[in-house]
Design a protein around this motif. Structure first.
Motif, PDB file in Angstrom:
ATOM      1  N   ARG A   1      -2.995  26.813 -12.396  1.00 12.71           N
ATOM      2  CA  ARG A   1      -2.143  26.443 -13.532  1.00 12.71           C
ATOM      3  C   ARG A   1      -2.863  25.476 -14.474  1.00 12.71           C
ATOM      4  NH1 ARG A   1       2.307  26.095 -11.133  1.00 12.71           N
ATOM      5  NH2 ARG A   1       3.361  27.907 -11.989  1.00 12.71           N
ATOM      6  N   ASP A   2      -3.638  24.566 -13.920  1.00 14.06           N
ATOM      7  CA  ASP A   2      -4.414  23.643 -14.761  1.00 14.06           C
ATOM      8  C   ASP A   2      -5.512  24.390 -15.512  1.00 14.06           C
ATOM      9  OD1 ASP A   2      -2.936  21.403 -13.896  1.00 14.06           O
ATOM     10  OD2 ASP A   2      -4.182  21.238 -12.094  1.00 14.06           O
ATOM     11  N   PHE A   3      -6.064  25.419 -14.867  1.00 12.56           N
ATOM     12  CA  PHE A   3      -7.096  26.243 -15.506  1.00 12.56           C
ATOM     13  C   PHE A   3      -6.559  26.916 -16.761  1.00 12.56           C
ATOM     14  CE2 PHE A   3      -9.098  30.547 -15.672  1.00 12.56           C
ATOM     15  CZ  PHE A   3     -10.382  30.148 -16.016  1.00 12.56           C
ATOM     16  N   LEU A   4      -5.273  27.337 -16.733  1.00 13.97           N
ATOM     17  CA  LEU A   4      -4.671  28.000 -17.878  1.00 13.97           C
ATOM     18  C   LEU A   4      -4.551  27.081 -19.084  1.00 13.97           C
ATOM     19  CD1 LEU A   4      -1.851  30.097 -16.151  1.00 13.97           C
ATOM     20  CD2 LEU A   4      -3.943  30.957 -17.205  1.00 13.97           C
ATOM     21  N   LYS A   5      -4.558  25.779 -18.844  1.00 14.18           N
ATOM     22  CA  LYS A   5      -4.458  24.816 -19.943  1.00 14.18           C
ATOM     23  C   LYS A   5      -5.818  24.551 -20.580  1.00 14.18           C
ATOM     24  CE  LYS A   5      -0.893  22.368 -17.291  1.00 14.18           C
ATOM     25  NZ  LYS A   5      -0.599  21.085 -16.606  1.00 14.18           N
ATOM     26  N   ASN A   6      -6.868  24.987 -19.934  1.00 15.70           N
ATOM     27  CA  ASN A   6      -8.225  24.671 -20.392  1.00 15.70           C
ATOM     28  C   ASN A   6      -8.656  25.625 -21.504  1.00 15.70           C
ATOM     29  OD1 ASN A   6     -10.706  23.408 -20.440  1.00 15.70           O
ATOM     30  ND2 ASN A   6     -11.589  24.747 -18.889  1.00 15.70           N
ATOM     31  N   SER A   7      -9.385  25.116 -22.478  1.00 15.31           N
ATOM     32  CA  SER A   7      -9.840  25.950 -23.595  1.00 15.31           C
ATOM     33  C   SER A   7     -11.316  26.301 -23.511  1.00 15.31           C
ATOM     34  CB  SER A   7      -9.567  25.241 -24.925  1.00 15.31           C
ATOM     35  OG  SER A   7     -10.262  24.004 -24.976  1.00 15.31           O
ATOM     36  N   GLU A   8     -12.100  25.510 -22.784  1.00 18.12           N
ATOM     37  CA  GLU A   8     -13.534  25.793 -22.696  1.00 18.12           C
ATOM     38  C   GLU A   8     -14.117  25.153 -21.453  1.00 18.12           C
ATOM     39  OE1 GLU A   8     -16.036  22.910 -25.232  1.00 18.12           O
ATOM     40  OE2 GLU A   8     -14.262  23.319 -26.450  1.00 18.12           O
ATOM     41  N   ALA A   9     -15.296  25.629 -21.041  1.00 20.93           N
ATOM     42  CA  ALA A   9     -15.987  25.092 -19.872  1.00 20.93           C
ATOM     43  C   ALA A   9     -17.393  24.687 -20.269  1.00 20.93           C
ATOM     44  CB  ALA A   9     -16.039  26.135 -18.756  1.00 20.93           C
ATOM     45  N   ASP A  10     -17.943  23.733 -19.561  1.00 14.23           N
ATOM     46  CA  ASP A  10     -19.314  23.281 -19.817  1.00 14.23           C
ATOM     47  C   ASP A  10     -20.274  24.455 -19.648  1.00 14.23           C
ATOM     48  OD1 ASP A  10     -21.061  20.591 -19.943  1.00 14.23           O
ATOM     49  OD2 ASP A  10     -22.024  22.067 -18.657  1.00 14.23           O
ATOM     50  N   LYS A  11     -21.321  24.476 -20.491  1.00 15.19           N
ATOM     51  CA  LYS A  11     -22.269  25.604 -20.496  1.00 15.19           C
ATOM     52  C   LYS A  11     -23.032  25.733 -19.184  1.00 15.19           C
ATOM     53  CE  LYS A  11     -25.836  22.811 -22.776  1.00 15.19           C
ATOM     54  NZ  LYS A  11     -26.743  22.710 -21.622  1.00 15.19           N
ATOM     55  N   ASP A  12     -23.108  24.672 -18.386  1.00 12.93           N
ATOM     56  CA  ASP A  12     -23.837  24.738 -17.122  1.00 12.93           C
ATOM     57  C   ASP A  12     -22.972  25.177 -15.945  1.00 12.93           C
ATOM     58  OD1 ASP A  12     -26.349  24.077 -18.049  1.00 12.93           O
ATOM     59  OD2 ASP A  12     -25.972  21.933 -17.966  1.00 12.93           O
ATOM     60  N   ILE A  13     -21.665  25.337 -16.160  1.00 12.83           N
ATOM     61  CA  ILE A  13     -20.797  25.832 -15.097  1.00 12.83           C
ATOM     62  C   ILE A  13     -20.998  27.341 -14.971  1.00 12.83           C
ATOM     63  CG2 ILE A  13     -18.403  26.228 -14.396  1.00 12.83           C
ATOM     64  CD1 ILE A  13     -17.678  23.540 -15.598  1.00 12.83           C
ATOM     65  N   LYS A  14     -21.373  27.789 -13.770  1.00  8.41           N
ATOM     66  CA  LYS A  14     -21.634  29.208 -13.530  1.00  8.41           C
ATOM     67  C   LYS A  14     -20.548  29.864 -12.683  1.00  8.41           C
ATOM     68  CE  LYS A  14     -25.485  29.273 -15.781  1.00  8.41           C
ATOM     69  NZ  LYS A  14     -25.518  29.946 -17.100  1.00  8.41           N
ATOM     70  N   THR A  15     -19.776  29.062 -11.952  1.00  5.73           N
ATOM     71  CA  THR A  15     -18.715  29.607 -11.105  1.00  5.73           C
ATOM     72  C   THR A  15     -17.486  28.711 -11.187  1.00  5.73           C
ATOM     73  OG1 THR A  15     -20.363  30.493  -9.555  1.00  5.73           O
ATOM     74  CG2 THR A  15     -18.092  30.346  -8.768  1.00  5.73           C
ATOM     75  N   ILE A  16     -16.306  29.332 -11.361  1.00  4.34           N
ATOM     76  CA  ILE A  16     -15.041  28.599 -11.350  1.00  4.34           C
ATOM     77  C   ILE A  16     -14.224  29.123 -10.178  1.00  4.34           C
ATOM     78  CG2 ILE A  16     -12.913  28.085 -12.603  1.00  4.34           C
ATOM     79  CD1 ILE A  16     -14.447  28.470 -15.204  1.00  4.34           C
ATOM     80  N   TYR A  17     -13.849  28.223  -9.282  1.00  5.37           N
ATOM     81  CA  TYR A  17     -13.087  28.565  -8.085  1.00  5.37           C
ATOM     82  C   TYR A  17     -11.645  28.115  -8.297  1.00  5.37           C
ATOM     83  CZ  TYR A  17     -11.620  28.375  -3.158  1.00  5.37           C
ATOM     84  OH  TYR A  17     -10.957  28.526  -1.973  1.00  5.37           O
TER      85      TYR A  17
ATOM     86  N   ALA B   1       4.655  35.866 -12.282  1.00  5.44           N
ATOM     87  CA  ALA B   1       3.985  37.106 -12.691  1.00  5.44           C
ATOM     88  C   ALA B   1       3.333  36.996 -14.063  1.00  5.44           C
ATOM     89  CB  ALA B   1       4.992  38.259 -12.674  1.00  5.44           C
ATOM     90  N   SER B   2       4.039  36.387 -15.027  1.00  6.42           N
ATOM     91  CA  SER B   2       3.483  36.278 -16.381  1.00  6.42           C
ATOM     92  C   SER B   2       2.275  35.352 -16.402  1.00  6.42           C
ATOM     93  CB  SER B   2       4.559  35.769 -17.349  1.00  6.42           C
ATOM     94  OG  SER B   2       4.982  34.461 -16.992  1.00  6.42           O
ATOM     95  N   GLU B   3       2.311  34.288 -15.612  1.00  2.00           N
ATOM     96  CA  GLU B   3       1.178  33.359 -15.542  1.00  2.00           C
ATOM     97  C   GLU B   3      -0.027  34.041 -14.903  1.00  2.00           C
ATOM     98  OE1 GLU B   3       3.002  28.877 -15.160  1.00  2.00           O
ATOM     99  OE2 GLU B   3       3.261  30.225 -13.448  1.00  2.00           O
ATOM    100  N   GLN B   4       0.225  34.873 -13.903  1.00  4.63           N
ATOM    101  CA  GLN B   4      -0.881  35.574 -13.244  1.00  4.63           C
ATOM    102  C   GLN B   4      -1.545  36.568 -14.191  1.00  4.63           C
ATOM    103  OE1 GLN B   4       0.643  37.255  -9.609  1.00  4.63           O
ATOM    104  NE2 GLN B   4       0.685  35.276  -8.546  1.00  4.63           N
ATOM    105  N   GLN B   5      -0.758  37.239 -15.017  1.00  2.00           N
ATOM    106  CA  GLN B   5      -1.326  38.159 -15.993  1.00  2.00           C
ATOM    107  C   GLN B   5      -2.191  37.412 -17.009  1.00  2.00           C
ATOM    108  OE1 GLN B   5       1.902  40.335 -17.741  1.00  2.00           O
ATOM    109  NE2 GLN B   5       2.367  41.504 -15.872  1.00  2.00           N
ATOM    110  N   ARG B   6      -1.690  36.270 -17.465  1.00  2.00           N
ATOM    111  CA  ARG B   6      -2.466  35.459 -18.417  1.00  2.00           C
ATOM    112  C   ARG B   6      -3.735  34.920 -17.762  1.00  2.00           C
ATOM    113  NH1 ARG B   6      -1.849  30.164 -20.781  1.00  2.00           N
ATOM    114  NH2 ARG B   6      -0.043  29.754 -19.457  1.00  2.00           N
ATOM    115  N   LEU B   7      -3.607  34.599 -16.495  1.00  2.30           N
ATOM    116  CA  LEU B   7      -4.770  34.093 -15.758  1.00  2.30           C
ATOM    117  C   LEU B   7      -5.900  35.113 -15.761  1.00  2.30           C
ATOM    118  CD1 LEU B   7      -5.878  31.807 -13.876  1.00  2.30           C
ATOM    119  CD2 LEU B   7      -5.025  33.150 -11.960  1.00  2.30           C
ATOM    120  N   HIS B   8      -5.574  36.384 -15.576  1.00  3.03           N
ATOM    121  CA  HIS B   8      -6.604  37.426 -15.558  1.00  3.03           C
ATOM    122  C   HIS B   8      -7.240  37.593 -16.934  1.00  3.03           C
ATOM    123  CE1 HIS B   8      -6.491  38.989 -11.470  1.00  3.03           C
ATOM    124  NE2 HIS B   8      -5.173  38.789 -11.480  1.00  3.03           N
ATOM    125  N   ARG B   9      -6.450  37.433 -17.985  1.00  6.85           N
ATOM    126  CA  ARG B   9      -7.016  37.545 -19.336  1.00  6.85           C
ATOM    127  C   ARG B   9      -8.009  36.411 -19.593  1.00  6.85           C
ATOM    128  NH1 ARG B   9      -1.587  38.904 -20.673  1.00  6.85           N
ATOM    129  NH2 ARG B   9      -1.216  36.797 -21.519  1.00  6.85           N
TER     130      ARG B   9
END
Length: 563
Positions: A362-378, A387-395
């Protein structure tokens, strides 16, 4: 000819420190033949030469020339190249021929630059002269006193040798360096200065390259000393350099927090002249998410995965088969090691490069960008999204994948329709289905505790292992880790047995089977609320984790708590 540029010869500024006055006179005569050398002559021997050498660099000198023990002493106090004047065969032959005519026992006392050649000549010419080598000037006086007691009367050597011979009433003969030795020193000055200038140019180029590659960095040698540091955008006072390991390993400490800022730390190992140096570059972590909601780290080595069981071998094999995928779903019960597997996938794909970020969905959905050196987000707590949040999460995940960033979902139960065909599904078996891994897991966890915390036990008895293998482990590997951590902390001997493991497991079984008398009293809604409150207590009030355990979303949890 007009238009032709005259070649400008670079004069080499030389400080020539003569250990005795006669040499200074000879140098002044010889330097007139060295047009490319700007030679300044000073007289100083051993300690008296040190202040001259210390000022040489700031006075603009390029090279220092001296002799013997004085040259060795100077090397320790200056960064300039130091040329040690050789004692030539002619110089040595002159003195030995002269001294051979003196009556009495004779000896040469000096540093190796004098004694090595002297020993060869005395052997060849069969001169009855003994040779003694010293390492430090302080050794000369006691040695000469001892030689006097042995009946020696003539002592040859450097300035310090002659002074001590005079002090003890002996004949002292100074071994002087002639013209050929001085001209040889001039020639070596040209060669070494040329090499020194080339290396300095390379160093300046490397500094310029480092300046371009990283504006804030520090280089540490294998002894922990700072070789070079540069701070342009970060105040050095914000970084505690003592926390940096001296072997270049960061052990997941790829991001440090100082005040309200987070900084990335990138390690590199440099090898120069057979010695290792460690470069740590620092840069601000550029990301818009609240820093308290995201954990960023550097995975410095491939995590160890115990895979004695067929189930875990299949799990790791599945990762290898899907390694080119960008979106992953780690499916398994709580405590099965999904975080470890996520880091395993990250390292398999990116090696030691790039950062690994952990964040709740849920916190990830609030984020707009990631640092250029981040290669993996867990992403954790997927189960708590509706259900609607999960669909947005995949986008959002697809957007990050398009930027070359892997996204790994962590779920306990695979709900139908949550993941599409582009997601690599990795199933983590519960510990009760991989009991043949328990022996290796126990050995690893005991060894890890011993190394990290200095606990005593280093082995577990077979009967205690049997108890571990028979227990059903509802909390999986995380529970096994907690039990062994408590056991090794309590055990003062070197071996864990049933007397320690048995009561711990019995207490857990009793606790799992016992239900308070009033727990099942009341309506179904009352019992449900008691369950929620019990889980809330276990999870220290963290509603996200509670919703995750109960497999409901946070809005449903909030509504049930409110009723």
């Amino acid at each position: 000819m007009k238009g032709r540029k005259e070649r400008v010869i670079k004069m080499i500024k030389v400080l020539f420190i003569a250990p005795y006055p006669a040499m200074a006179v000879l140098i002044d005569e010889c330097k007139t033949d060295a047009e490319d050398l700007d030679v300044t002559v000073k007289t100083g021997n051993l300690g008296s030469a040190v202040p001259l050498a210390k000022r040489a660099e700031q006075d603009g000198f390029d090279v220092i020339i001296s002799r013997g023990g004085t040259a060795k002493l100077i090397e320790e106090v200056t960064n300039l190249p130091v040329i040690d004047i050789h004692v030539s065969g002619y110089d040595m032959l002159r003195v030995l021929t002269l001294a051979n005519e003196f009556p009495g026992k004779k000896a040469i006392v000096g540093f190796s630059n004098i004694t090595l050649g002297a020993e060869t000549i005395t052997d060849i010419l069969e001169f009855p002269i003994e040779v003694f080598t010293v390492e430090r000037a302080e050794e000369v006086g006691p040695l000469i006193k001892d030689l006097k007691d042995q009946g020696f009367s003539v002592i040859m050597g450097d300035v310090v040798t002659v002074h001590n011979a005079d002090r003890y009433g002996m004949e002292g003969i100074l071994i002087q360096s002639g013209r050929e030795a001085i001209f040889d020193a001039f020639q070596r000055t040209r060669t070494i200065y040329s090499f020194y200038q080339k290396k300095q140019t390379e160093i300046e180029l490397m500094k310029a390259m480092l300046d371009t590659a990283a504006s804030d960095f520090v280089v540490i040698d294998s002894d922990g000393g700072i070789v070079y540091e540069q701070w342009k955008t970060i105040s050095s006072s914000l970084i505690d350099l003592t926390e940096l390991p001296e072997d270049g390993s960061l052990n997941s400490q790829g991001v440090i927090t100082t005040g309200n800022e987070m900084y990335k730390v990138k390690p590199s190992v440099l090898t120069n002249g057979g010695r290792k140096h460690y470069l740590y570059s620092f840069s601000k972590l550029e990301q818009s998410m609240d820093e308290s909601l995201i954990k960023v780290e550097h995975v410095s080595q491939l995590p160890l995965i115990i895979q004695e069981s067929e189930q875990m071998r299949n799990c790791i094999s599945s990762i290898g088969a899907n390694i080119k995928r960008c979106k992953w779903a780690l499916i398994g019960e709580r405590g099965t090691g999904k975080g470890l597997i996520a880091r395993y996938i990250h390292y398999m794909k990116h090696g030691g490069n790039g950062l690994f970020a952990v964040v709740e969905a849920r916190d990830f959905l609030k984020n707009s960008e990631a640092d250029k050196d981040i290669k993996t987000i867990y992403l954790q707590c997927i189960d708590a999204l509706d259900a609607s949040e999960q669909q947005r999460l995949h986008r959002v995940a697809d957007h990050y994948c398009s930027l070359g960033i892997d996204v790994i979902f962590s779920v306990q139960v695979e709900n139908e329709g949550v993941f599409d065909s582009n997601v690599a599904r990795i199933y983590l078996p519960p510990l009760r289905n991989r009991s043949c891994d328990i022996r290796a897991l126990a050995a690893y966890l005991i060894a890890d505790s011993n190394q990290r915390f200095g606990t005593s036990p280093i082995k577990i008895k077979e009967e205690a292992l049997d108890l571990l293998e028979k227990y059903h482990w509802p909390g999986n590997v995380a529970e096994l880790k907690a039990v062994l951590h408590d056991a090794v902390a309590a055990e003062k001997g070197y071996v864990l047995g049933t007397e320690m493991i048995g009561p711990m497991l019995e207490l857990k079984i009793t606790s799992e089977l016992s239900i308070p008398d009033d727990f099942l009293q009341g309506t179904l809604e009352d019992i449900e609320k008691k369950i929620i409150l019990a889980v809330m207590e276990q999870e220290d009030g963290n509603q996200t984790r509670v919703a995750n355990r109960l497999n409901i979303n946070r809005s449903t949890l909030w509504r049930k708590l409110k009723n």
